[in-house]
Design an enzyme around this catalytic site. Structure first.
Site, PDB file in Angstrom:
ATOM      1  N   GLN A   1       2.287  -5.849  -3.174  1.00 55.70           N
ATOM      2  CA  GLN A   1       2.675  -5.900  -1.754  1.00 55.70           C
ATOM      3  C   GLN A   1       4.033  -5.201  -1.567  1.00 55.70           C
ATOM      4  O   GLN A   1       4.407  -4.380  -2.385  1.00 55.70           O
ATOM      5  CB  GLN A   1       2.700  -7.342  -1.215  1.00 55.70           C
ATOM      6  CG  GLN A   1       1.320  -8.001  -1.146  1.00 55.70           C
ATOM      7  CD  GLN A   1       0.928  -8.723  -2.414  1.00 55.70           C
ATOM      8  OE1 GLN A   1       1.735  -9.342  -3.070  1.00 55.70           O
ATOM      9  NE2 GLN A   1      -0.332  -8.641  -2.774  1.00 55.70           N
TER      10      GLN A   1
ATOM     11  N   ASP B   1       0.815  -1.229   0.000  1.00 57.67           N
ATOM     12  CA  ASP B   1       0.000   0.000   0.000  1.00 57.67           C
ATOM     13  C   ASP B   1       0.843   1.272   0.000  1.00 57.67           C
ATOM     14  O   ASP B   1       0.468   2.283   0.590  1.00 57.67           O
ATOM     15  CB  ASP B   1      -0.948   0.033   1.219  1.00 57.67           C
ATOM     16  CG  ASP B   1      -1.760  -1.243   1.321  1.00 57.67           C
ATOM     17  OD1 ASP B   1      -2.207  -1.726   0.276  1.00 57.67           O
ATOM     18  OD2 ASP B   1      -1.934  -1.755   2.440  1.00 57.67           O
TER      19      ASP B   1
ATOM     20  N   LYS C   1       2.188   2.503  -4.961  1.00 59.18           N
ATOM     21  CA  LYS C   1       2.999   2.108  -6.123  1.00 59.18           C
ATOM     22  C   LYS C   1       2.235   2.354  -7.417  1.00 59.18           C
ATOM     23  O   LYS C   1       2.819   2.700  -8.438  1.00 59.18           O
ATOM     24  CB  LYS C   1       3.353   0.608  -6.048  1.00 59.18           C
ATOM     25  CG  LYS C   1       4.238   0.245  -4.887  1.00 59.18           C
ATOM     26  CD  LYS C   1       4.552  -1.244  -4.875  1.00 59.18           C
ATOM     27  CE  LYS C   1       3.389  -2.122  -4.496  1.00 59.18           C
ATOM     28  NZ  LYS C   1       2.877  -1.966  -3.146  1.00 59.18           N
TER      29      LYS C   1
ATOM     30  N   GLY D   1      -4.121  -4.457  -4.395  1.00 64.44           N
ATOM     31  CA  GLY D   1      -5.130  -3.465  -4.741  1.00 64.44           C
ATOM     32  C   GLY D   1      -4.418  -2.200  -5.161  1.00 64.44           C
ATOM     33  O   GLY D   1      -3.823  -1.534  -4.327  1.00 64.44           O
ATOM     34  N   HIS D   2      -4.408  -1.915  -6.434  1.00 64.38           N
ATOM     35  CA  HIS D   2      -3.714  -0.728  -6.913  1.00 64.38           C
ATOM     36  C   HIS D   2      -4.741   0.289  -7.386  1.00 64.38           C
ATOM     37  O   HIS D   2      -5.598  -0.027  -8.196  1.00 64.38           O
ATOM     38  CB  HIS D   2      -2.753  -1.086  -8.053  1.00 64.38           C
ATOM     39  CG  HIS D   2      -1.584  -1.873  -7.579  1.00 64.38           C
ATOM     40  ND1 HIS D   2      -0.534  -2.229  -8.376  1.00 64.38           N
ATOM     41  CD2 HIS D   2      -1.288  -2.362  -6.359  1.00 64.38           C
ATOM     42  CE1 HIS D   2       0.350  -2.909  -7.672  1.00 64.38           C
ATOM     43  NE2 HIS D   2      -0.095  -3.007  -6.448  1.00 64.38           N
TER      44      HIS D   2
HETATM   45  P1  IMP Z   1      -2.432 -12.753   1.683  1.00 65.46           P
HETATM   46  O1  IMP Z   1      -1.489 -12.144   0.709  1.00 65.46           O
HETATM   47  O2  IMP Z   1      -3.881 -12.519   1.334  1.00 65.46           O
HETATM   48  O3  IMP Z   1      -2.119 -14.193   1.945  1.00 65.46           O
HETATM   49  O4  IMP Z   1      -2.211 -11.997   3.087  1.00 65.46           O
HETATM   50  C1  IMP Z   1      -1.006 -12.105   3.826  1.00 65.46           C
HETATM   51  C2  IMP Z   1      -0.637 -10.776   4.457  1.00 65.46           C
HETATM   52  O5  IMP Z   1      -0.287  -9.854   3.429  1.00 65.46           O
HETATM   53  C3  IMP Z   1      -1.774 -10.097   5.249  1.00 65.46           C
HETATM   54  O6  IMP Z   1      -1.206  -9.390   6.333  1.00 65.46           O
HETATM   55  C4  IMP Z   1      -2.360  -9.131   4.244  1.00 65.46           C
HETATM   56  O7  IMP Z   1      -3.021  -8.044   4.872  1.00 65.46           O
HETATM   57  C5  IMP Z   1      -1.099  -8.685   3.523  1.00 65.46           C
HETATM   58  N1  IMP Z   1      -1.351  -8.203   2.160  1.00 65.46           N
HETATM   59  C6  IMP Z   1      -1.554  -8.932   1.047  1.00 65.46           C
HETATM   60  N2  IMP Z   1      -1.716  -8.149  -0.022  1.00 65.46           N
HETATM   61  C7  IMP Z   1      -1.590  -6.893   0.404  1.00 65.46           C
HETATM   62  C8  IMP Z   1      -1.591  -5.615  -0.250  1.00 65.46           C
HETATM   63  O8  IMP Z   1      -1.746  -5.493  -1.472  1.00 65.46           O
HETATM   64  N3  IMP Z   1      -1.411  -4.538   0.559  1.00 65.46           N
HETATM   65  C9  IMP Z   1      -1.189  -4.650   1.880  1.00 65.46           C
HETATM   66  N4  IMP Z   1      -1.157  -5.799   2.528  1.00 65.46           N
HETATM   67  C10 IMP Z   1      -1.348  -6.916   1.800  1.00 65.46           C
END
Ligand code: IMP
Length: 413
Positions: free
Chosen positions: A210, A13, A16, A40-41
């Site tokens: 991420q 977040d 980017k 989520g972009h």
């Molecule tokens: P997962 O990627 O859904 O397996 O989540 C694993 C961890 O990564 C959790 O803490 C999510 O909140 C975090 N996470 C996954 N994708 C994002 C993102 O795009 N932005 C922020 N945190 C993310």
């Protein structure tokens, strides 16, 4: 223009999307290499706000192809909905290429994440991304190339034994075959396509999802995502060597946020945290969850630089700090009474870390939308210089608001 990587330097977040979108104005390709619909972009431009999960954000520009590398987990239902939303905004259909080697996220992956308590324990985005990567590593996944073989798809769904779990395997097969029909011409050898673009000297932007601190290996394991989120993910998720990447842009906010569980040494749970959340609109683009907020952590940022070898930094959302009398920045940690300057590998140790802060002067002026560095208040410029000196990398982009034009570009473009 060559190849540029845009990598999150924090827990995701970092805005980017805005930087990638800016760079893609002149690029031929925008390539995703990791993650999936957990990302989520957000892109805000004249056509409105586009929230993208799988479509590479540069693909919103006609002439820039969106490439989804094999390291991305592809949820066909999310992708279909997302394209519908893009077209509904009056945008043209993005030019897409999906790697034939990419793995499919299927409905039972989401169910598995809930059933096994992973979603709850780690605070995941509940998009089935972790279970999909687990199937990939266990060599029982279904890849986009497999969609050409109807029998294989049916057998796969039957073997997953998910009937009774709230979805109909027959319907899933139908949906997958329809997806294949629609995208057949856009499923292919993504690695070769990217390599070809680089051979021709075209601009290629690699869009990380991420951030470094969520990387499966370098992040705060087990409170991490299940992919390679660092610059190394480019080789891992596209087959293009990182040696071909000329610029590695690390993106960091002027403060820190985190969604989900896991340690966060500079977190502010009180008034400051609330203020950052409101001013920065810090709610998850994928899940809508309020993000945890706190001060900028230079221990973590220096670590992200060590891992990725950034050639430059983008410092986003600087405008969110306006109006604070003083701004704190962590320059070290104390763990169990000992001063440490490195980022500990164990989440348990990081959870015990007490930040050592440097206190910088704030500024009163509203800096939203400023595009010229010299027009920033001197305290804001001092903040930028402080970050540069502490990390040892130049800040070439500064975000001053949500819109795509609210950006200061310094030095290189
Ligand atoms: P997962 O990627 O859904 O397996 O989540 C694993 C961890 O990564 C959790 O803490 C999510 O909140 C975090 N996470 C996954 N994708 C994002 C993102 O795009 N932005 C922020 N945190 C993310």
């Amino acid at each position: 223009m060559g190849a540029i990587a845009v990598i999150g330097a924090q827990w995701g977040d970092e805005a980017k999307g805005k930087i990638v979108h800016h760079l893609c104005r002149r690029a031929r390709m925008c390539v995703r290499f990791n993650g999936g619909a957990n990302a989520g972009h957000t892109v805000e431009d004249a056509r409105g706000t586009a929230r993208l999960h799988l479509v590479p954000c540069g693909a919103l520009y006609p002439g820039c192809q969106g490439v989804i590398g094999h390291g991305v987990t592809v949820d066909p239902w999310v992708l279909t909905d997302e394209l519908g939303g893009i077209l509904a905004q009056g945008r043209s259909h993005p030019e897409l290429l999906l790697s034939e080697r990419a793995h499919l996220v299927l409905p039972h992956h989401r169910l598995e994440e809930e059933r096994e308590g992973v979603a709850e324990r780690l605070g995941t985005t509940r998009r089935g991304v972790g279970p999909c990567y687990a199937d990939r590593a266990a060599r029982r996944g279904l890849r986009l190339a497999d969609l050409a073989d109807e029998r294989r798809v049916r057998e796969h769904l039957r073997a997953a034994r998910v009937a009774g779990d709230g979805f109909d395997p027959e319907q899933v097969v139908e949906d997958l075959l329809r997806f294949r029909e629609r995208f057949a011409a856009h499923i292919g050898d993504a690695r070769a396509a990217i390599a070809g673009a680089l051979e021709r000297g075209e601009g290629v932007v690699f869009e990380g999802a991420q951030g470094t601190l969520l990387d499966l290996d370098f992040g705060t394991y087990p409170y991490a995502t299940s992919s390679t989120t660092t610059v190394h993910g480019i080789g891992w998720g596209t087959g293009i060597s990182t040696a071909r990447v000329e610029r590695v842009l690390g993106v960091t906010k002027a403060y820190t946020t985190r969604v989900g569980e896991g340690p966060f040494p500079t977190e502010e749970r009180g008034e400051i945290g609330d203020r950052l959340r409101t001013a920065g609109r810090e709610y998850g683009a994928t899940t809508g969850r309020p993000r945890r907020c706190g001060w900028l952590d230079l221990v973590a940022l220096r670590y992200a630089h060590a891992v990725n070898a950034f050639t430059e930094l983008a410092l986003t959302k600087l405008d969110v700090l306006s109006g604070l009398r003083e701004i704190r920045v962590a320059v070290g940690y104390r763990i169990g009474g000992q001063r440490v300057t490195g980022f500990p590998p164990r989440a348990e140790d990081l959870a015990r870390a007490e930040p050592i802060y440097e206190v910088l002067r704030g500024w009163e002026e509203d800096i939203a939308g400023i595009r010229d560095y010299e027009r920033l208040p001197s305290a804001a410029r001092h903040f930028v210089r402080f970050v540069e000196a502490q990390v040892g990398v130049s800040v070439t982009f500064i975000g001053t608001g949500p819109g795509e034009e609210a950006i200061i570009v310094r030095g290189r473009r």
